[in-house]
Design a protein around this motif. Structure first.
Motif, PDB file in Angstrom:
ATOM      1  N   VAL A 382       0.836  -1.208   0.000  1.00 45.93           N
ATOM      2  CA  VAL A 382       0.000   0.000   0.000  1.00 45.93           C
ATOM      3  C   VAL A 382       0.867   1.253   0.000  1.00 45.93           C
ATOM      4  CG1 VAL A 382      -1.586   1.381   1.413  1.00 45.93           C
ATOM      5  CG2 VAL A 382      -2.022  -1.051   1.047  1.00 45.93           C
ATOM      6  N   PHE A 383       1.839   1.317   0.924  1.00 48.25           N
ATOM      7  CA  PHE A 383       2.652   2.530   1.062  1.00 48.25           C
ATOM      8  C   PHE A 383       3.573   2.721  -0.141  1.00 48.25           C
ATOM      9  CE2 PHE A 383       2.226   1.393   5.795  1.00 48.25           C
ATOM     10  CZ  PHE A 383       0.993   2.026   5.857  1.00 48.25           C
ATOM     11  N   ILE A 384       4.094   1.629  -0.688  1.00 47.18           N
ATOM     12  CA  ILE A 384       4.932   1.739  -1.894  1.00 47.18           C
ATOM     13  C   ILE A 384       4.100   2.271  -3.058  1.00 47.18           C
ATOM     14  CG2 ILE A 384       6.176   0.394  -3.640  1.00 47.18           C
ATOM     15  CD1 ILE A 384       7.213  -1.368  -1.363  1.00 47.18           C
ATOM     16  N   ASN A 385       2.883   1.743  -3.240  1.00 49.21           N
ATOM     17  CA  ASN A 385       2.023   2.211  -4.325  1.00 49.21           C
ATOM     18  C   ASN A 385       1.739   3.706  -4.204  1.00 49.21           C
ATOM     19  OD1 ASN A 385       1.880  -0.315  -5.431  1.00 49.21           O
ATOM     20  ND2 ASN A 385      -0.188  -0.768  -4.696  1.00 49.21           N
ATOM     21  N   LEU A 386       1.462   4.176  -2.977  1.00 47.89           N
ATOM     22  CA  LEU A 386       1.147   5.593  -2.796  1.00 47.89           C
ATOM     23  C   LEU A 386       2.365   6.473  -3.069  1.00 47.89           C
ATOM     24  CD1 LEU A 386      -1.143   5.544   0.371  1.00 47.89           C
ATOM     25  CD2 LEU A 386      -1.805   5.734  -2.017  1.00 47.89           C
ATOM     26  N   LEU A 387       3.555   6.039  -2.620  1.00 49.66           N
ATOM     27  CA  LEU A 387       4.767   6.829  -2.889  1.00 49.66           C
ATOM     28  C   LEU A 387       5.100   6.837  -4.375  1.00 49.66           C
ATOM     29  CD1 LEU A 387       7.151   6.042   0.111  1.00 49.66           C
ATOM     30  CD2 LEU A 387       6.158   8.238  -0.505  1.00 49.66           C
ATOM     31  N   LYS A 388       4.952   5.688  -5.048  1.00 51.89           N
ATOM     32  CA  LYS A 388       5.211   5.634  -6.492  1.00 51.89           C
ATOM     33  C   LYS A 388       4.255   6.564  -7.236  1.00 51.89           C
ATOM     34  CE  LYS A 388       5.755   1.823  -8.634  1.00 51.89           C
ATOM     35  NZ  LYS A 388       5.500   0.425  -9.097  1.00 51.89           N
ATOM     36  N   ASN A 389       2.988   6.540  -6.867  1.00 52.15           N
ATOM     37  CA  ASN A 389       2.019   7.432  -7.517  1.00 52.15           C
ATOM     38  C   ASN A 389       2.385   8.895  -7.297  1.00 52.15           C
ATOM     39  OD1 ASN A 389       0.519   5.314  -8.480  1.00 52.15           O
ATOM     40  ND2 ASN A 389      -1.039   5.398  -6.882  1.00 52.15           N
ATOM     41  N   ALA A 390       2.802   9.214  -6.066  1.00 48.91           N
ATOM     42  CA  ALA A 390       3.171  10.596  -5.766  1.00 48.91           C
ATOM     43  C   ALA A 390       4.356  11.043  -6.616  1.00 48.91           C
ATOM     44  CB  ALA A 390       3.492  10.734  -4.276  1.00 48.91           C
ATOM     45  N   MET A 391       5.380  10.174  -6.746  1.00 50.44           N
ATOM     46  CA  MET A 391       6.565  10.541  -7.530  1.00 50.44           C
ATOM     47  C   MET A 391       6.233  10.675  -9.016  1.00 50.44           C
ATOM     48  SD  MET A 391       9.809   8.627  -5.750  1.00 50.44           S
ATOM     49  CE  MET A 391       9.142   6.971  -5.793  1.00 50.44           C
ATOM     50  N   ILE A 413      -2.129   7.599   8.334  1.00 50.84           N
ATOM     51  CA  ILE A 413      -0.904   7.751   7.553  1.00 50.84           C
ATOM     52  C   ILE A 413      -1.221   8.702   6.409  1.00 50.84           C
ATOM     53  CG2 ILE A 413       0.858   6.604   6.187  1.00 50.84           C
ATOM     54  CD1 ILE A 413      -1.260   4.496   8.481  1.00 50.84           C
ATOM     55  N   ILE A 414      -0.512   9.826   6.349  1.00 50.12           N
ATOM     56  CA  ILE A 414      -0.816  10.889   5.386  1.00 50.12           C
ATOM     57  C   ILE A 414       0.349  11.038   4.417  1.00 50.12           C
ATOM     58  CG2 ILE A 414      -1.462  13.307   5.098  1.00 50.12           C
ATOM     59  CD1 ILE A 414      -2.377  13.236   8.069  1.00 50.12           C
ATOM     60  N   VAL A 415       0.064  10.912   3.117  1.00 53.31           N
ATOM     61  CA  VAL A 415       1.069  11.071   2.058  1.00 53.31           C
ATOM     62  C   VAL A 415       0.655  12.271   1.215  1.00 53.31           C
ATOM     63  CG1 VAL A 415       2.213  10.002   0.097  1.00 53.31           C
ATOM     64  CG2 VAL A 415       1.482   8.581   2.021  1.00 53.31           C
ATOM     65  N   GLN A 416       1.494  13.327   1.223  1.00 54.73           N
ATOM     66  CA  GLN A 416       1.150  14.564   0.514  1.00 54.73           C
ATOM     67  C   GLN A 416       2.231  14.891  -0.498  1.00 54.73           C
ATOM     68  OE1 GLN A 416       0.599  17.904   3.082  1.00 54.73           O
ATOM     69  NE2 GLN A 416      -0.369  19.169   1.533  1.00 54.73           N
ATOM     70  N   ASP A 417       1.825  15.113  -1.764  1.00 54.26           N
ATOM     71  CA  ASP A 417       2.801  15.444  -2.811  1.00 54.26           C
ATOM     72  C   ASP A 417       2.531  16.837  -3.357  1.00 54.26           C
ATOM     73  OD1 ASP A 417       1.015  15.445  -5.169  1.00 54.26           O
ATOM     74  OD2 ASP A 417       0.849  13.292  -4.826  1.00 54.26           O
TER      75      ASP A 417
END
Length: 479
Positions: A382-391, A413-417
């Motif tokens: 899950v976290f890898i997918n979200l970071l890849k999408n953000a990049m 868990i908050i991922v902001q790009d």
């Protein structure tokens, strides 16, 4: 044709003897069957022509929406209430309304499937029983004659032992004579899987004097199982307190509901298969064309090989993501998982790739253990997918911030790009297969991500502004 409808689904919907409607989230009837038209006293066209002017229908639809929203707030997909409807013929119809929230493929509420059952007869019987309760010891014979003629199943019990059954009850339990039933315990009739519910009703009566309505699975004398719904009243019978139980057979209704649900599942599978076929057919067509060109060309063309290789890689990507999607996504609990430790591992893994794109990953959370329950590899995915999408959304570089917030109930868990962002329409389509904002994406990665979060008992919120970035917030139950 409405979303998720099929000929079989439509047939079951139209032929149902119970009034059924598909209602929008704002309370507009999108589709109704003929049984509902007869029940409410308006044509199908009048009911679906927009917001009806008749006040009783407006109030009814308002109640449907309010109850459904309350159920969603409590993580429930089905809700029930009773409603007194004023019929155009100037009579009151007592309705039992069951509402189920229908979700689209990313599990967002889409419509409400509503069933309206005419309980006027049941209500009239209940009122009649209440009015006669005080006079029952004087008019017991007349009362029993009334019960004998009812089409509904009626049995009278004392301390769980059956003392009276009407002919409709004999037909319900497939008994030839009252002596086959009288004197036996209701524990024999009610299936063992519902004995716990039976005990709860008895305890509730002892504590508060209330019994209320109930659904039971019963076992007939010949072994056949049926589903019944009904209610219970306490009366005086033969000089003692007794319970009058009035039931209706809803076995066919439940089977019909199951058929409709199965039809919807088959429709979803068909849509996914159609999307797969479409996505794979395009690169195969390209490959086939360039192979023909190579056969007719006098010398090989390196560009043709590059295109063929690119299309084959796309097919491989689609197949690999489908294989991941096809695996059981149930949570295989491996014990408490430290979210902080997982995030540290993933940041280390992704830092090099981020640096190549001039992107900095910045954690904004305290370096202390934060625990959830779940499966380590699935949460990592899950976290890898979200970071890849953000990049992939940040072509010009920038910053990705990670936050972990937690309390006694949940972990966020908050991922902001700072990427290109998304429109509201793109956010709503996230998680649908083969719907993506990327040139080479398939949409399956986000679908897998949402499934994993759902199977861990969590939810995901998305906020985005075009050209200003996107924020993904994952909510997971805390240990």
């Amino acid at each position: 044709m409405l979303p998720y409808s099929t000929p079989n689904h439509d047939f079951a919907f139209e032929q149902s003897v119970i009034g059924m409607a598909i209602v929008s989230l704002d309370g507009t009837m999108l589709k109704v069957n003929s049984a509902l038209s007869d029940l409410l006293g308006y044509s199908q066209q009048e009911l679906t022509a927009g917001a009806p002017q008749e006040e009783s229908i407006r109030k009814l639809l308002h109640q449907v929406v309010q109850n459904a929203r309350t159920a969603q707030d409590h993580q429930q997909s089905v809700t029930y209430f009773e409603y007194t409807y004023h019929h155009p013929s100037d009579r009151e119809v007592y309705l039992s309304v069951h509402t189920r929230v229908e979700h689209d493929m990313e599990q967002c509420p889409q419509t409400y499937l509503v069933q309206f059952e005419d309980r006027t007869l049941l209500r009239h019987v209940m009122k009649q029983l209440e009015l006669n309760e005080q006079k029952l010891h004087e008019e017991e014979n007349s009362y029993l004659q009334l019960l004998e003629g009812l089409p509904l199943s009626v049995l009278i019990t004392k301390k769980g032992i059956i003392h009276y059954v009407n002919p409709a009850t004999l037909r319900l339990v497939n008994a030839a004579h009252p002596r086959d039933v009288l004197g036996i315990s209701t524990d024999v009739i009610v299936d063992v899987s519902y004995h716990n519910e039976l005990s709860k009703r008895r305890a509730r009566y002892v504590e508060s004097g209330e019994i209320g309505s109930v659904n039971y699975l019963i076992r007939c004398l010949d072994g056949q199982k049926k589903m019944v719904t009904g209610f219970t009243l306490v009366i005086n019978y033969e000089g003692e307190k007794a319970a009058v139980n009035i039931f209706k057979d809803i076995t066919e209704q439940r089977m019909e509901e199951d058929r409709v649900m199965q039809s919807e599942k088959l429709t979803t599978a068909g849509q996914l298969a159609a999307g797969i076929a479409h996505e794979i057919r395009n690169p195969l067509t390209s490959i086939n064309g360039f192979v023909k060109l190579l056969r007719s060309a006098e010398r090989s063309n390196e560009l043709y090989f590059e295109i063929i290789e690119s299309e084959l890689k796309r097919i491989e990507l689609i197949v690999n993501e489908l294989l991941v999607l096809s695996k059981p996504q149930g949570v295989h609990v491996s014990g408490p998982i430290d979210v902080f430790a997982i995030m540290e591992q993933i940041i280390t893994l992704m830092k090099v790739q981020a640096a190549l794109k001039n992107i900095e990953i910045i954690p904004h959370y305290p370096m202390v253990p934060v625990f959830v329950q779940g499966e380590v590899n699935q949460l990592k995915q899950v976290f890898i997918n979200l970071l890849k999408n953000a990049m992939e959304a940040m072509n010009q570089g920038g910053t990705i911030t990670l936050d972990i917030l937690h309390n006694a109930q949940e972990v966020q868990i908050i991922v902001q790009d700072e990427g290109v962002g998304m429109t509201q329409e793109q956010i709503q389509s996230l998680g649908q297969p083969f719907v993506t904002t990327k040139d080479t994406g398939t949409g399956l990665g986000m679908m897998i991500t949402k499934n994993i979060i759902h199977n861990h008992g969590g939810t995901m919120n998305v906020e985005s502004i075009p050209d200003h970035g996107t924020t993904f917030t994952i909510h997971l139950p805390a240990l």
